[in-house]
Design a protein around this motif. Structure first.
Motif, PDB file in Angstrom:
ATOM      1  N   TYR A   1      17.581   0.669   6.042  1.00  0.00           N
ATOM      2  CA  TYR A   1      17.644   1.333   4.736  1.00  0.00           C
ATOM      3  C   TYR A   1      16.450   2.256   4.567  1.00  0.00           C
ATOM      4  CZ  TYR A   1      17.866   2.164  -0.256  1.00  0.00           C
ATOM      5  OH  TYR A   1      17.928   2.779  -1.483  1.00  0.00           O
ATOM      6  N   LYS A   2      16.712   3.512   4.245  1.00  0.00           N
ATOM      7  CA  LYS A   2      15.651   4.496   4.037  1.00  0.00           C
ATOM      8  C   LYS A   2      15.175   4.385   2.594  1.00  0.00           C
ATOM      9  CE  LYS A   2      16.024   8.329   6.227  1.00  0.00           C
ATOM     10  NZ  LYS A   2      16.393   9.698   6.675  1.00  0.00           N
ATOM     11  N   LEU A   3      14.015   3.792   2.409  1.00  0.00           N
ATOM     12  CA  LEU A   3      13.484   3.527   1.075  1.00  0.00           C
ATOM     13  C   LEU A   3      12.798   4.749   0.476  1.00  0.00           C
ATOM     14  CD1 LEU A   3      13.023   1.294  -1.080  1.00  0.00           C
ATOM     15  CD2 LEU A   3      10.851   0.794   0.064  1.00  0.00           C
ATOM     16  N   LEU A   4      12.007   5.453   1.276  1.00  0.00           N
ATOM     17  CA  LEU A   4      11.292   6.643   0.828  1.00  0.00           C
ATOM     18  C   LEU A   4      11.606   7.806   1.761  1.00  0.00           C
ATOM     19  CD1 LEU A   4       7.748   5.078   0.187  1.00  0.00           C
ATOM     20  CD2 LEU A   4       9.554   5.460  -1.504  1.00  0.00           C
TER      21      LEU A   4
ATOM     22  N   LEU B   1       0.826  -1.208   0.000  1.00  0.00           N
ATOM     23  CA  LEU B   1       0.000   0.000   0.000  1.00  0.00           C
ATOM     24  C   LEU B   1       0.856   1.250   0.000  1.00  0.00           C
ATOM     25  CD1 LEU B   1      -2.731   1.436   0.235  1.00  0.00           C
ATOM     26  CD2 LEU B   1      -2.595   1.132   2.721  1.00  0.00           C
ATOM     27  N   ILE B   2       1.892   1.255   0.843  1.00  0.00           N
ATOM     28  CA  ILE B   2       2.739   2.446   0.962  1.00  0.00           C
ATOM     29  C   ILE B   2       3.525   2.693  -0.320  1.00  0.00           C
ATOM     30  CG2 ILE B   2       4.759   3.383   2.169  1.00  0.00           C
ATOM     31  CD1 ILE B   2       3.627   2.023   4.681  1.00  0.00           C
ATOM     32  N   LEU B   3       4.082   1.621  -0.896  1.00  0.00           N
ATOM     33  CA  LEU B   3       4.841   1.769  -2.126  1.00  0.00           C
ATOM     34  C   LEU B   3       3.946   2.267  -3.254  1.00  0.00           C
ATOM     35  CD1 LEU B   3       7.120  -1.389  -2.044  1.00  0.00           C
ATOM     36  CD2 LEU B   3       7.797   0.992  -1.699  1.00  0.00           C
ATOM     37  N   THR B   4       2.710   1.780  -3.294  1.00  0.00           N
ATOM     38  CA  THR B   4       1.766   2.212  -4.328  1.00  0.00           C
ATOM     39  C   THR B   4       1.462   3.698  -4.188  1.00  0.00           C
ATOM     40  OG1 THR B   4       0.767   0.013  -4.391  1.00  0.00           O
ATOM     41  CG2 THR B   4      -0.507   1.827  -5.330  1.00  0.00           C
ATOM     42  N   LEU B   5       1.202   4.132  -2.945  1.00  0.00           N
ATOM     43  CA  LEU B   5       0.918   5.543  -2.699  1.00  0.00           C
ATOM     44  C   LEU B   5       2.125   6.404  -3.041  1.00  0.00           C
ATOM     45  CD1 LEU B   5      -1.010   5.321   0.697  1.00  0.00           C
ATOM     46  CD2 LEU B   5      -1.964   5.864  -1.547  1.00  0.00           C
TER      47      LEU B   5
ATOM     48  N   GLY C   1       7.139   7.052   9.025  1.00  0.00           N
ATOM     49  CA  GLY C   1       7.099   8.289   9.795  1.00  0.00           C
ATOM     50  C   GLY C   1       6.693   9.488   8.955  1.00  0.00           C
ATOM     51  N   ARG C   2       6.195  10.497   9.662  1.00  0.00           N
ATOM     52  CA  ARG C   2       5.835  11.756   8.990  1.00  0.00           C
ATOM     53  C   ARG C   2       6.090  12.921   9.944  1.00  0.00           C
ATOM     54  NH1 ARG C   2       3.193  14.297   4.932  1.00  0.00           N
ATOM     55  NH2 ARG C   2       1.868  16.070   5.465  1.00  0.00           N
TER      56      ARG C   2
ATOM     57  N   PRO D   1       4.500  11.897   0.966  1.00  0.00           N
ATOM     58  CA  PRO D   1       3.924  12.298   2.259  1.00  0.00           C
ATOM     59  C   PRO D   1       4.597  11.675   3.476  1.00  0.00           C
ATOM     60  CG  PRO D   1       2.513  10.691   1.187  1.00  0.00           C
ATOM     61  CD  PRO D   1       3.585  11.036   0.191  1.00  0.00           C
ATOM     62  N   ILE D   2       5.402  10.632   3.289  1.00  0.00           N
ATOM     63  CA  ILE D   2       5.985   9.917   4.425  1.00  0.00           C
ATOM     64  C   ILE D   2       7.459   9.615   4.180  1.00  0.00           C
ATOM     65  CG2 ILE D   2       3.810   8.796   5.074  1.00  0.00           C
ATOM     66  CD1 ILE D   2       4.992   6.238   3.699  1.00  0.00           C
ATOM     67  N   THR D   3       8.129   9.247   5.253  1.00  0.00           N
ATOM     68  CA  THR D   3       9.439   8.607   5.170  1.00  0.00           C
ATOM     69  C   THR D   3       9.253   7.148   5.567  1.00  0.00           C
ATOM     70  OG1 THR D   3      10.692  10.610   5.660  1.00  0.00           O
ATOM     71  CG2 THR D   3      11.775   8.514   6.123  1.00  0.00           C
ATOM     72  N   LEU D   4       9.861   6.243   4.812  1.00  0.00           N
ATOM     73  CA  LEU D   4       9.717   4.809   5.083  1.00  0.00           C
ATOM     74  C   LEU D   4      11.091   4.157   5.082  1.00  0.00           C
ATOM     75  CD1 LEU D   4       7.082   2.329   3.823  1.00  0.00           C
ATOM     76  CD2 LEU D   4       9.494   1.750   3.539  1.00  0.00           C
ATOM     77  N   SER D   5      11.396   3.448   6.166  1.00  0.00           N
ATOM     78  CA  SER D   5      12.652   2.721   6.281  1.00  0.00           C
ATOM     79  C   SER D   5      12.379   1.252   6.567  1.00  0.00           C
ATOM     80  CB  SER D   5      13.518   3.300   7.404  1.00  0.00           C
ATOM     81  OG  SER D   5      13.940   4.618   7.113  1.00  0.00           O
ATOM     82  N   LEU D   6      13.242   0.396   6.031  1.00  0.00           N
ATOM     83  CA  LEU D   6      13.180  -1.037   6.311  1.00  0.00           C
ATOM     84  C   LEU D   6      14.297  -1.367   7.296  1.00  0.00           C
ATOM     85  CD1 LEU D   6      12.657  -2.349   2.672  1.00  0.00           C
ATOM     86  CD2 LEU D   6      10.913  -1.777   4.372  1.00  0.00           C
TER      87      LEU D   6
END
Length: 306
Positions: free
Chosen positions: A118-121, A10-14, A169-170, A131-136
């Motif tokens: 790893y910070k993906l977004l 969902l997050i990757l799609t957005l 996170g946001r 709109p967000i930061t996403l890390s794995l």
């Protein structure tokens, strides 16, 4: 795993949809629009126990000391917990601005842990709107304490535990940041066959800036029902971040004694209502191992010489 797969999809799609939006008016006019990335959502790579969406920069080594005293309700004989102490020493390093690794050693369970993040977004506005930061995040812990039953055949793999997280996170404003942390902890060895090896939990954390040098932080992990033994409870931590000359001193209270992922997510025994609270602090010292500006100058010189 369906929970993590669904959330990640969902997050990757957005994220991809946000980045692929049609051009702005500036693009139509042929003018270049810049991308503005959110910075300092959290002032440390940790909220309190949990990893945050922040990384150390490329070439930076962060030496971290995490300290935890005994329980406040232990009474005056134990000086309200200050006579007892546990500690974790850690080294975190930025391979790139997005890729970070670390290793640590704790007195709790004589454990050693290592992780990769790893910070993906990256949250951004402007040319790229995210709109967000996403890390794995993934970690492994080795329990080095003596075997409880040394007479039986014990395997090294039984000492291992793995943790997998999606850190979402946001930064909502200059003062307010929030995080969501879907989590799975896999334990190679459990006490009996009625206990699941995989534990699913959801964490939430936040930071509220009060002044230019002071912020309130908090984190909570909810473990899904029937995942852990009845003696364990959910981890709740509240702290204060104090910025001192470029460094952040974190003072906190928590019901978790352990400071490694498996320990505070699946093995917290303290109850806030009963006064099972540990006072602690995190402090770090940063060293620049690789000077990126120097590398750029040297690369330019090599190009000019060529």
């Amino acid at each position: 795993m369906r929970l993590f797969t669904g959330i990640l999809f969902l997050i990757l799609t957005l994220g991809l949809s946000a980045q692929d939006d049609g051009g702005s008016l500036l693009d139509l006019l042929g003018e270049e629009e810049t991308t503005n990335y959110a910075t300092a959502s959290f002032k440390s790579t940790r909220i309190i126990n949990s990893s945050s969406i922040e990384n150390v920069s490329e070439g930076v080594l962060d030496f971290r000391i995490s300290h935890r005293f005994g329980r406040v309700n232990s009474g005056v004989q134990e000086f309200f917990g200050l006579d007892a102490a546990t500690i974790r020493l850690g080294l975190d390093y930025g391979i790139t601005d997005r890729l970070m690794v670390g290793i640590g050693r704790s007195t709790v369970q004589k454990a050693v842990d290592g992780f990769v993040k790893y910070k993906l977004l990256r949250q951004s506005t402007g040319k790229k709107n995210m709109p967000i930061t996403l890390s794995l995040y993934s970690s492994m812990m080795i329990n080095w304490q003596d075997w409880p039953e040394p007479e039986r055949e014990n395997y090294f793999t039984s000492r291992l535990t793995y943790t997998y997280q999606v850190l979402i996170g946001r930064k909502f404003s200059k003062s307010t940041s929030l995080m969501l942390m879907p989590t799975m902890v896999h334990r190679n060895l459990v006490d009996n066959t009625s206990i699941a090896n995989d534990v699913y939990a959801i964490g939430i954390g936040g930071r509220q800036k009060i002044t230019s040098r002071l912020a309130i932080t908090a984190e909570y992990y909810y473990v899904l029902p029937d995942q852990i033994e009845e003696i364990y409870t959910n981890s709740l931590s509240v702290g204060v971040d104090i910025e001192t000359g470029g460094h952040v001193f974190q003072l906190h209270m928590t019901n978790s004694l352990g400071m490694m992922d498996k320990q505070y997510i699946t093995e917290t025994t303290g109850e806030w209502g009963a006064g099972d609270i540990h006072i602690g602090f995190n402090i770090s010292r940063v060293f620049t191992i690789k000077d990126r500006n120097k590398d750029k100058v040297e690369k330019k010189k090599e190009k000019d010489d060529w």
